[in-house]
Design a protein around this motif. Structure first.
Motif, PDB file in Angstrom:
ATOM      1  N   VAL A  56       0.866  -1.173   0.000  1.00  0.00           N
ATOM      2  CA  VAL A  56       0.000   0.000   0.000  1.00  0.00           C
ATOM      3  C   VAL A  56       0.905   1.225   0.000  1.00  0.00           C
ATOM      4  N   THR A  57       0.889   1.968  -1.097  1.00  0.00           N
ATOM      5  CA  THR A  57       1.808   3.093  -1.270  1.00  0.00           C
ATOM      6  C   THR A  57       1.149   4.447  -1.041  1.00  0.00           C
ATOM      7  N   ALA A  58      -0.104   4.434  -0.596  1.00  0.00           N
ATOM      8  CA  ALA A  58      -0.821   5.679  -0.305  1.00  0.00           C
ATOM      9  C   ALA A  58      -1.652   5.438   0.949  1.00  0.00           C
ATOM     10  N   ASN A  59      -2.515   6.384   1.265  1.00  0.00           N
ATOM     11  CA  ASN A  59      -3.414   6.189   2.393  1.00  0.00           C
ATOM     12  C   ASN A  59      -4.312   4.996   2.104  1.00  0.00           C
ATOM     13  N   PRO A  60      -4.348   3.972   2.962  1.00  0.00           N
ATOM     14  CA  PRO A  60      -5.188   2.802   2.688  1.00  0.00           C
ATOM     15  C   PRO A  60      -6.648   3.156   2.466  1.00  0.00           C
ATOM     16  N   ALA A  61      -7.106   4.243   3.077  1.00  0.00           N
ATOM     17  CA  ALA A  61      -8.505   4.639   2.934  1.00  0.00           C
ATOM     18  C   ALA A  61      -8.838   5.085   1.519  1.00  0.00           C
ATOM     19  N   ASP A  62      -7.815   5.434   0.725  1.00  0.00           N
ATOM     20  CA  ASP A  62      -8.039   5.939  -0.623  1.00  0.00           C
ATOM     21  C   ASP A  62      -7.984   4.836  -1.683  1.00  0.00           C
ATOM     22  N   GLN A  63      -7.812   3.596  -1.289  1.00  0.00           N
ATOM     23  CA  GLN A  63      -7.716   2.509  -2.255  1.00  0.00           C
ATOM     24  C   GLN A  63      -9.091   2.128  -2.808  1.00  0.00           C
ATOM     25  N   SER A  64      -9.087   1.663  -4.038  1.00  0.00           N
ATOM     26  CA  SER A  64     -10.293   1.102  -4.620  1.00  0.00           C
ATOM     27  C   SER A  64     -10.496  -0.312  -4.079  1.00  0.00           C
TER      28      SER A  64
END
Length: 457
Positions: free
Chosen positions: A379-387
């Motif tokens: 996960v390379t970004a905020n996990p909340a922003d994942q599809s």
């Protein structure tokens, strides 16, 4: 040196030598502690002349010590009731002399015939460390402890403003922090760093990496020193996961590294950032088992108030390099990381038993290695922003915060039972279901007030 699978027995002559040293140092009292399944600290104390009894045959204690609850209640189980007795034995290898005539050592739990009891959490970590060694693995563990200082009456410490990570808060408590730094070093646990944290009156101390058993012991002793010194400075220290309404939560993050024959598993390989296949499997094992282990890492009635997205508490079961929203944060081997590559498990909070937390994490890592689990996507970004598709690829899951759901996951986890043993899992569920039954309808703000010092010493 390989760890012994059971607590070593000291001879009478060896004990007598220790007693002479204690008396020469002016030690008047030796405290032996155990941390139970609710994460609270219980103790027996003796004069130095009684040390051989404490370390040999042991001192008696009711089996219900394991299931004393944060409100003073007892969570009886079919195996832990009013019948029977245990013996608490000091580990003299871990004995530390403290200031003011006090010495401390951790204790382990045995039956009347001298057999180690499966319910003992320090003994469980001892066995996990031995399992790692038998698999050719060496582990180092470093623990970060967050705590909140309060006034002597337990109320919020008043200050005109608070600068997160600022120097001002350090100067506000300069003598306390100076004494803590000095006494920790004298007790054999030099602190890596101490700094003001984000929330008001919150501080964090980082402990140097050590073998798993020694690291958990250091975490207990550091908590003891913080709470003892706070008293002498007219303060109190809260290790609650959520000490004040509207404030931040306290964590107890666990860092660890693994090596085999001197070669690190989290660097020097061909995987992402040099992670070796076994290192990737260790990370995968933790990510896979976190939902089932959350009940022993962050399983108190107040843990859910801290474990929220956006608070850097690791609310999502996933991994990522330097990702502070991921439950498993990978730290790469770089010139800026002189300790080398390691992994931080962020969901752990101070209501967890430190021996149990380390055992659960290392046990899950070992299971991942033994099963050759593939490393999930990062996960390379905020996990909340994942599809939804990205969550599947990275095995991301938002961890539950409702205590009933957390305990259901623990009860259903075969991995938790295999790593920790059925006796520990049963007792852990019992004390936390006691909390849920009695306080499940109480607001987090009210709980923060009631249990502000439940996990302090």
């Amino acid at each position: 040196m390989s760890i012994q699978p059971v607590l070593p027995v000291w001879s009478a002559a060896e004990c007598e030598e220790v007693v002479r040293d204690l008396k020469a140092a002016g030690i008047a009292m030796v405290a032996g502690t155990v941390c139970n399944l609710a994460g609270i600290y219980l103790a027996k104390t003796v004069a130095p002349d009684r040390l051989s009894s404490f370390a040999g045959a042991g001192l008696g204690a009711s089996p219900t010590w394991n299931v004393f609850c944060i409100d003073g209640g007892i969570a009886f189980t079919p195996d832990l009731g009013v019948i029977g007795d245990m013996r608490l034995r000091l580990d003299l290898d871990a004995l530390r002399q403290l200031g003011g005539g006090l010495a401390w050592a951790p204790a382990e739990i045995f039956d009347q015939n001298g057999r180690a009891l499966e319910i003992d959490t320090r003994g469980r970590l001892r066995r996990i460390q031995r399992q790692l060694e038998d698999s050719g693995l060496q582990a180092l563990v470093g623990i970060e402890l967050e705590f909140t200082l309060t006034a002597a009456d337990g109320s919020a410490f008043e200050r005109p403003g608070w600068t997160p990570y600022g120097l001002g808060p350090i100067l506000d408590h300069e003598s306390f922090i100076a004494d803590l730094t000095r006494e920790a070093a004298e007790a054999g646990i030099p602190l890596e760093q101490v700094h003001a944290e984000f929330a008001a009156a919150q501080f964090e101390l980082a402990l140097a990496p050590a073998t798993p058993l020694a690291a958990a012991d250091d975490a207990v002793l550091a908590r003891l020193l913080v709470c003892r010194l706070a008293r002498t400075h007219g303060l109190r220290a809260s290790f609650s996961p959520f000490p004040f309404a509207g404030g931040g939560g306290n964590g107890a993050h666990v860092h660890f590294s693994l090596s085999r024959s001197g070669s690190p598993l989290f660097s020097g390989g061909v995987g992402p950032y040099g992670i070796t296949p076994d290192g990737g499997s260790a990370i995968a094992g933790i990510v896979a088992e976190l939902p089932g282990l959350e009940g022993v890492l962050a399983g108190s009635i107040l843990s859910g108030a801290r474990l929220r997205p956006g608070y850097w508490s690791g609310a999502y079961a996933c991994w990522g390099r330097e990702n502070r929203e991921a439950s498993v944060r990978y730290l790469e081997a770089t010139p800026g990381n002189p300790r080398g590559a390691n992994v931080e498990v962020k969901i752990v909070d101070p209501s967890a038993n430190p021996y149990l937390a380390a055992a659960a994490i290392l046990g899950a890592a070992l299971r991942g290695i033994q099963s050759a689990l593939p490393l999930p996507g990062e996960v390379t970004a905020n996990p909340a922003d994942q599809s939804a598709e990205q969550c599947t690829t990275t095995s991301t899951r938002l961890l539950p915060v409702e205590l009933g759901a957390v305990l259901d996951e623990l009860e259903a986890s075969t991995a938790a039972t295999q790593i920790l043993g059925p006796d520990i899992v049963q007792a852990a569920i019992a004390v936390r279901r006691h909390e849920l039954s009695n306080y499940g309808a109480v607001t987090a703000d009210e709980l923060a007030e009631k249990f502000r010092f439940a996990w302090s010493i």
